[in-house]
Design a protein around this motif. Structure first.
Motif, PDB file in Angstrom:
ATOM      1  N   HIS A  25       0.806  -1.221   0.000  1.00  0.00           N
ATOM      2  CA  HIS A  25       0.000   0.000   0.000  1.00  0.00           C
ATOM      3  C   HIS A  25       0.841   1.273   0.000  1.00  0.00           C
ATOM      4  N   ASN A  26       2.144   1.172   0.291  1.00  0.00           N
ATOM      5  CA  ASN A  26       2.943   2.405   0.336  1.00  0.00           C
ATOM      6  C   ASN A  26       4.201   2.345  -0.538  1.00  0.00           C
ATOM      7  N   LYS A  27       4.344   1.306  -1.343  1.00  0.00           N
ATOM      8  CA  LYS A  27       5.581   1.129  -2.116  1.00  0.00           C
ATOM      9  C   LYS A  27       5.767   2.214  -3.171  1.00  0.00           C
ATOM     10  N   ASP A  28       4.691   2.902  -3.545  1.00  0.00           N
ATOM     11  CA  ASP A  28       4.793   3.952  -4.553  1.00  0.00           C
ATOM     12  C   ASP A  28       4.980   5.340  -3.949  1.00  0.00           C
ATOM     13  N   PHE A  29       4.992   5.422  -2.622  1.00  0.00           N
ATOM     14  CA  PHE A  29       5.182   6.722  -1.976  1.00  0.00           C
ATOM     15  C   PHE A  29       6.644   7.131  -2.102  1.00  0.00           C
ATOM     16  N   GLU A  30       6.887   8.285  -2.662  1.00  0.00           N
ATOM     17  CA  GLU A  30       8.235   8.819  -2.799  1.00  0.00           C
ATOM     18  C   GLU A  30       8.240  10.274  -2.329  1.00  0.00           C
TER      19      GLU A  30
END
Length: 409
Positions: free
Chosen positions: A357-362
């Motif tokens: 759920h957060n792997k795309d947060f940059e």
């Protein structure tokens, strides 16, 4: 008598005048529509757009550049040409003597092992601590809402009293009890605050001084050999911390002040972070699993509108920066390295989501701040803000790839 040529010209003027009015009306409509698009676009970007606070250095830098100070003889590879990465940035540590008596080691609870601040810094830090403490008192109740029985609360309070009693005779055991207590939820807000204060006081000696207790599994001693440097010792001993942390806990004036035969204290475990959004706190742990211990607890600021993401995060590779450049993604304002007005301060630790759920947060990270009053509040673009002296310590403890930062509601 009207000439035919005059009639044609007159009709032409009427047609041109009519077309001009239509064009002007359409022009005003297009202008108004464009204005609405700009206004709504700005509002969307301001409140729902990118929250990236990634410093310019992290985006541009691919290679670590280091140089040797040839004027110093046996110089170390710890002197940078630019401030970009953990082992290539100049340390800014002015170690002070640490009290060896536990009861006196908490002169500055939130500045564990840091240089003594001046009077103005103390006032700012104290104000931030008071603000954070008030926020914790108001918000930590939500963490404890599910406490079901008075017996659980009484048991937690008894554990706290037992830890406080052991503090002078067995600080290692006391720290373990306080860690388990703070890991749980069966505590009142007042007891949690007392436990945080007590564990910071214990760790001022156990973690942030040169003392090594015989029963402490998270500290050991190393004897300096010929050719050693703090950086070499860290690598050879596989220590999961920055070499600056060795300088800090051994109260070395600089990285070159070690001598052959000198006994240094070194940590034994990896360090991890846990953010508790409801308490506006970042807790640092050493070790893994059920035997881990809390070594520090710091007040923090979080994202406005509850925008700080949750879940488990790793330290983004090659993201740790000292004195970073930064461009405000909302205003475009640029801050050079070493600019005292730089809102993200002098440390940046990039985070990378490692859950689905957060792997795309940059663009999220842990950094300092120039807005001391924001500590204990929702004020950032989503990042974790810390007091300047606190983030310096966290920077030295969290490493890539072993450290994990968990952000909980």
């Amino acid at each position: 008598m009207v000439l035919s040529s005059q009639s044609i010209r007159s009709d032409g003027r009427r047609m041109m005048s009519s077309d001009g009015r239509k064009i002007r009306r359409r022009g005003w409509k297009l202008f108004a529509l464009l204005g609405l698009v700009i206004v709504f676009g700005w509002v969307g970007w301001r409140f729902f757009g990118t929250s990236s606070e990634v410093p310019a250095n992290e985006i541009r830098t691919n290679d670590v550049a280091e140089k040797v100070d040839v004027s110093q003889g046996n110089s170390l590879m710890e002197i940078p040409t630019v401030t970009i990465e953990a082992d290539s940035a100049t340390a800014k540590i002015a170690p002070k003597a640490t009290n060896t008596v536990i009861g006196e080691a908490n002169a500055n609870q939130n500045v564990i092992g840091d240089p003594t601040p001046n009077a103005n810094q103390k006032q700012s830090v104290n104000a931030a601590q008071q603000s954070a403490q008030q926020t914790v008192q108001q918000s930590a109740t939500a963490t404890n809402e599910h406490i079901s029985t008075p017996e659980e609360i009484a048991s937690a309070n008894s554990a706290l009293q037992a830890a406080l009693t052991l503090a002078d005779t067995d600080p290692v055991a006391a720290r373990a009890i306080l860690t388990r207590l703070l890991d749980g939820s069966a505590t009142t807000t007042a007891d949690r605050l007392r436990a945080y204060e007590a564990i910071n006081k214990l760790n001022a000696v156990l973690t942030f001084s040169e003392r090594v207790l015989a029963n402490d599994p998270y500290a050991k001693q190393y004897t300096v050999k010929e050719g050693d440097s703090l950086s070499n010792i860290r690598k050879a001993q596989h220590l999961d911390c920055e070499w600056r942390f060795l300088q800090r806990i051994n109260h070395l004036s600089n990285e070159r002040s070690i001598r052959i035969g000198q006994v240094l204290k070194t940590p034994t475990g990896s360090f991890h972070g846990e953010v508790h959004k409801s308490e506006f706190r970042l807790n640092i742990f050493e070790g893994d699993g059920p035997d881990r211990v809390m070594v520090a607890s710091y007040p923090i600021s979080l994202g406005e509108f509850n925008s700080t993401p949750t879940g488990a995060f790793a330290i983004r590779p090659r993201s740790k920066l000292i004195d970073p450049e930064w461009r405000n993604p909302r205003t475009g304002q640029h801050f050079q390295s070493n600019d005292p007005a730089n809102p993200i301060g002098e440390r940046w630790i990039g985070l990378k989501g490692i859950e689905p759920h957060n792997k795309d947060f940059e663009g999220y990270g842990i950094h300092g701040t120039t807005d001391i009053a924001s500590i204990g509040k929702q004020a950032s673009m989503g990042c974790v803000r810390m007091l300047p002296q606190d983030v310096e310590v966290v920077y030295e403890l969290l490493t890539e790839p072993n450290s994990i930062v968990t952000i909980a509601p």
